[in-house]
Design an enzyme around this catalytic site. Structure first.
Site, PDB file in Angstrom:
ATOM      1  N   ARG A 112       0.829  -1.208   0.000  1.00  0.00           N
ATOM      2  CA  ARG A 112       0.000   0.000   0.000  1.00  0.00           C
ATOM      3  C   ARG A 112       0.867   1.265   0.000  1.00  0.00           C
ATOM      4  NH1 ARG A 112      -5.246  -0.173   0.988  1.00  0.00           N
ATOM      5  NH2 ARG A 112      -5.220   1.832   2.092  1.00  0.00           N
ATOM      6  N   GLU A 120       8.772  -8.566  -7.262  1.00  0.00           N
ATOM      7  CA  GLU A 120       8.455  -9.697  -6.399  1.00  0.00           C
ATOM      8  C   GLU A 120       8.743 -11.031  -7.095  1.00  0.00           C
ATOM      9  OE1 GLU A 120       4.717 -11.339  -3.618  1.00  0.00           O
ATOM     10  OE2 GLU A 120       4.456  -9.617  -4.953  1.00  0.00           O
ATOM     11  N   ASP A 212      13.367   5.796  -1.557  1.00  0.00           N
ATOM     12  CA  ASP A 212      14.206   6.886  -1.053  1.00  0.00           C
ATOM     13  C   ASP A 212      13.935   7.104   0.433  1.00  0.00           C
ATOM     14  OD1 ASP A 212      12.225   9.106  -0.581  1.00  0.00           O
ATOM     15  OD2 ASP A 212      11.900   8.889  -2.736  1.00  0.00           O
ATOM     16  N   ARG A 223       4.524   2.078  10.207  1.00  0.00           N
ATOM     17  CA  ARG A 223       4.626   0.634  10.426  1.00  0.00           C
ATOM     18  C   ARG A 223       5.476   0.253  11.630  1.00  0.00           C
ATOM     19  NH1 ARG A 223       0.154  -0.928   7.877  1.00  0.00           N
ATOM     20  NH2 ARG A 223       0.138  -0.276   5.679  1.00  0.00           N
TER      21      ARG A 223
END
EC number: 2.1.1.148
Length: 302
Positions: A112, A120, A212, A223
């Protein structure tokens, strides 16, 4: 097991190589390069490459803002000024590329954050390993009664054991069927791009994630927060340790102004001014909703 013996040997060989360079390097990050830092039961985070350091942030800022930075006496002071005043562009001059192994459901949260470059592992071309995230007993919790997207009390005893057994058996059964569908013994075998749909969200995937520093700080602010889901928070906490070695001055400013600081609304700031004058301020006369007031009290430690 996060790494196979072959993978560990490959990393050891990478770390043994040294190459002369004219580019700026960060001693702390050089020590981190290629090393796999374990996360959860089978996951890891490791640095593949990076660009820039604290000095690169300052160099970019002095070009971008010219004489406006002449009053800042040192690089650390300049970095703190930039962080304090939300001048984000200089932090974009630093980049990092990570190799991350993580459960699919964590990857779906992670992705997100759309301000990175991602590649991936493809289950269309390759077969996923039989590796699943199974929570430790102290990570099994009931639904929170006050937060629709959070956890409450820990599961205990027979209920916890039953949940763990279901997680393990369901994951193994799904993978058994995955292998059975792929098999070409006595049958055509289902295409990998179709067989993968049967796999559970706790199977591990891997990706390269390049971002970055400005956008990485935004990711870490959300998070690595105590309210973030545990399974992604432990990845963020590991990355925090890496970033602290890479750009120590920038990370210190980030901890101070973003992780350890708070943003107040104009209404909340007005309430603080009234309190400092000795006025009794309550939720009823604050101009805040009950939810806003509860969060405000949390900030003040009330």
């Amino acid at each position: 097991m996060p790494l196979s013996p072959d993978q560990a040997a490959e990393i050891t060989a990478q770390r043994a190589q040294t190459t002369p360079t004219r580019r700026v390097t960060s001693p702390g990050m050089e020590e981190r390069l290629y090393t796999a830092h374990p996360v959860l039961d089978h996951g890891f985070v490791r640095v593949i490459d990076y660009m820039g350091d604290d000095a690169a942030i300052c160099q970019a800022a002095r070009v971008s803002y010219g004489k406006g930075t002449k009053s800042v006496s040192n690089d650390e002071g300049l970095i703190r000024y930039l962080m304090r005043h939300w001048h984000s562009t200089p932090f974009e001059m630093c980049e990092i590329k990570l190799h991350v192994k993580l459960p699919v459901f964590v990857a779906r949260q992670w992705i997100r954050h759309r301000t990175a470059n991602v590649n991936e592992y493809s289950a269309r071309y390759s077969i996923l390993d039989r590796e699943f995230y199974i929570p430790a007993p102290d990570a099994l919790a009931a639904q929170s009664t006050v937060n629709n997207q959070g956890r409450g009390e820990l599961l205990e005893g027979e209920e916890a054991a039953r949940v763990l057994e279901m997680l393990k058996s369901d994951a193994m059964r799904a993978y058994d069927h995955y292998e059975a569908m792929l098999s070409t013994e006595g049958q055509k075998g289902l295409a990998r791009e179709l067989a993968r749909m049967n796999l559970p969200a706790n199977i591990y995937t891997q990706w390269y994630w390049k971002v970055d520093l400005h956008n990485l700080f935004h990711f870490l602010r959300l998070r690595a927060d105590v309210h973030a889901q545990y399974e992604i928070r432990v990845y963020a906490e590991t990355i925090c340790e890496i970033v602290a070695d890479w750009v120590p001055a920038a990370f210190k400013a980030f901890e101070d102004y973003r992780m350890g600081g708070v943003n107040l609304s104009a209404t909340a700031l007005d309430c603080i001014r009234r309190m400092l004058k000795g006025e009794e301020v309550t939720q009823e006369n604050s101009g805040m909703s009950k939810g806003e007031w509860r969060e405000f009290e949390g900030v003040l430690g009330g």
